[in-house]
Scaffold this active site. Sequence first.
Site, mmCIF file in Angstrom:
data_model
loop_
_atom_site.group_PDB
_atom_site.id
_atom_site.type_symbol
_atom_site.label_atom_id
_atom_site.label_comp_id
_atom_site.label_asym_id
_atom_site.label_seq_id
_atom_site.Cartn_x
_atom_site.Cartn_y
_atom_site.Cartn_z
ATOM 1 N N CYS A 102 73.046 56.390 23.973
ATOM 2 C CA CYS A 102 73.729 55.423 24.846
ATOM 3 C C CYS A 102 73.234 55.395 26.286
ATOM 4 O O CYS A 102 72.739 54.370 26.736
ATOM 5 C CB CYS A 102 75.226 55.698 24.811
ATOM 6 S SG CYS A 102 75.858 55.722 23.140
HETATM 7 C C1 UGA Z 1 78.462 58.164 26.073
HETATM 8 C C2 UGA Z 1 79.739 57.914 26.904
HETATM 9 O O1 UGA Z 1 80.267 59.140 27.394
HETATM 10 C C3 UGA Z 1 80.798 57.184 26.066
HETATM 11 O O2 UGA Z 1 81.909 56.854 26.900
HETATM 12 C C4 UGA Z 1 80.177 55.884 25.512
HETATM 13 O O3 UGA Z 1 81.095 55.167 24.715
HETATM 14 C C5 UGA Z 1 78.973 56.239 24.666
HETATM 15 O O4 UGA Z 1 78.018 56.931 25.504
HETATM 16 C C6 UGA Z 1 78.394 54.935 24.143
HETATM 17 O O5 UGA Z 1 77.939 54.119 24.950
HETATM 18 O O6 UGA Z 1 78.522 54.656 22.951
HETATM 19 P P1 UGA Z 1 77.689 60.008 24.305
HETATM 20 O O7 UGA Z 1 76.316 59.445 24.497
HETATM 21 O O8 UGA Z 1 78.182 60.222 22.931
HETATM 22 O O9 UGA Z 1 78.796 59.096 25.036
HETATM 23 O O10 UGA Z 1 77.692 61.448 24.992
HETATM 24 P P2 UGA Z 1 78.211 62.117 26.342
HETATM 25 O O11 UGA Z 1 79.166 63.172 26.001
HETATM 26 O O12 UGA Z 1 78.619 61.115 27.328
HETATM 27 O O13 UGA Z 1 76.871 62.839 26.854
HETATM 28 C C7 UGA Z 1 75.673 62.128 27.138
HETATM 29 C C8 UGA Z 1 74.618 63.070 27.654
HETATM 30 O O14 UGA Z 1 74.908 63.470 28.991
HETATM 31 C C9 UGA Z 1 74.478 64.378 26.861
HETATM 32 O O15 UGA Z 1 73.088 64.673 26.716
HETATM 33 C C10 UGA Z 1 75.159 65.414 27.734
HETATM 34 O O16 UGA Z 1 74.665 66.697 27.554
HETATM 35 C C11 UGA Z 1 74.811 64.880 29.127
HETATM 36 N N1 UGA Z 1 75.744 65.323 30.194
HETATM 37 C C12 UGA Z 1 77.061 64.971 30.139
HETATM 38 C C13 UGA Z 1 75.268 66.061 31.258
HETATM 39 O O17 UGA Z 1 74.059 66.382 31.361
HETATM 40 N N2 UGA Z 1 76.138 66.416 32.254
HETATM 41 C C14 UGA Z 1 77.459 66.077 32.224
HETATM 42 O O18 UGA Z 1 78.189 66.435 33.182
HETATM 43 C C15 UGA Z 1 77.920 65.341 31.140
#
Ligand code: UGA
Length: 433
Positions: free
Chosen positions: A265
């Site tokens: 995403c």
């Molecule tokens: C993300 C959004 O959080 C959802 O709200 C959205 O619906 C979804 O995309 C989508 O568009 O369908 P997702 O990709 O499943 O969800 O995962 P996240 O938990 O948001 O993490 C994304 C990435 O960011 C991961 O690689 C995670 O490790 C990284 N991350 C997250 C960080 O490096 N730091 C943080 O503080 C948070």
Amino acid sequence: MKVSIIGTGYVGLVTGVGFAKHGHEVVCVDKDGYKVDMINQAEPPIYEKDLKKLLEKVVSDSKLSATMKTEEAIRDTEITFICVGTPSKEDGSVDTSAVEKVSEEVAGALKKKKEYHVVCVKSTVTPGTTDGKVLPTLEKSGKKVGEDFGLSMNPEFLREGVALDDFLNPDRIVIGGIDQRSQEFVREVYFPFKAPILLTDLRTAEMIKYASNALLATKISFANEVSRLCEKMGIDVYDVMDGVGMDHRINRDFLNAGCGFGGSCFPKDVRALRSLARKEGLKTKILDAVLEVNQEQPLLTVEYLRDELEDLQGKKVAVLGLTFKGGTDDVRMTRALPMVEGLKDEGAEVIVYDPMGMKNFSKLVDGIDYADGIEEALEGADACIIQNDWLEFKALKSEDLAGMRRKVIVDARRILDEEELSENVTYIGVGKG
Ligand code: UGA
């Protein structure tokens, strides 16, 4: 209500199961017969926390079933959610061909329908797609929007791994509609939910999704940029962000520095927004920087190792964590890939382990070894990088590192407690200085 859902990926299936839990009669449609059979046997084709249990319940209560017959599903329901994938094209723009193809099938079904039916796009599509591409396709049915059918755009905000919980307990529900009747119809489906509902137009709903993901990605790249400065100055960026996040205007979420964001995403949506802006003749200085920081971030972990081990040529490096985050088997845009490639370029021997992502990762890269568990990965290793946040990595203790030749750990997600590690372990936490 009677609801049909087209596409049984993690968004479609979670949405279906969630609506069924709230008493709606749901039929999930997919062109893949194998997935359809699995769902009907209450076996989720994807891994999502708690999904299996709830799927079993709604299937046995006859609240949810799956089919390959799109037309029949639409005919027998009042509203159809389109939940198919919208991948990135080479230039970063969004490939909406699956949404358009499904819209054609929906149009075919609408042609034969007498009752009013609402079509709701849940797939992530750039502003202008629902009214510019989906609507004209549906109108080919000869039916009139506003009279025979309604059109809505209802973005999803589900994080993979905790998607069911996010669906059942949302912060907000955004409902874009071509008219009030369409909006109200979709609001009705969400009737049992407690969250605030925002009613708006189609393009605004589409843009809310992109702007939300782009801002979350910006928070992460911002934390990563500040973390680089913190490292130089001997300050822990996690302590800094704890303080920053106490301001309710900012909040602490998504300010964890690490090795960048991956997944299907954030990288895709930031690129799509950038490509859309460029088409409109606009520059995207912030979005460009967000992606640039994110591209560099996983390679910093390789730099730390080079500094610590002097030369990576012939050194054995274990990478723990291959998926884009813990709790999923998804390796799309995982930061493990540039990390592993960076290590290989430096001549390191790479061995990897992940509880769920090994099979998918092996399709992305050659020339590395796969271990059956943490112990095997660490045996004889000169260093280890923790790339994602699986619980079993969080639980690592000094004694688990006993087999390592040199006990150098790069904690790229800051999940270990340095205080708990014995003195002979060299701990390098991203953003810790
Ligand atoms: C993300 C959004 O959080 C959802 O709200 C959205 O619906 C979804 O995309 C989508 O568009 O369908 P997702 O990709 O499943 O969800 O995962 P996240 O938990 O948001 O993490 C994304 C990435 O960011 C991961 O690689 C995670 O490790 C990284 N991350 C997250 C960080 O490096 N730091 C943080 O503080 C948070």
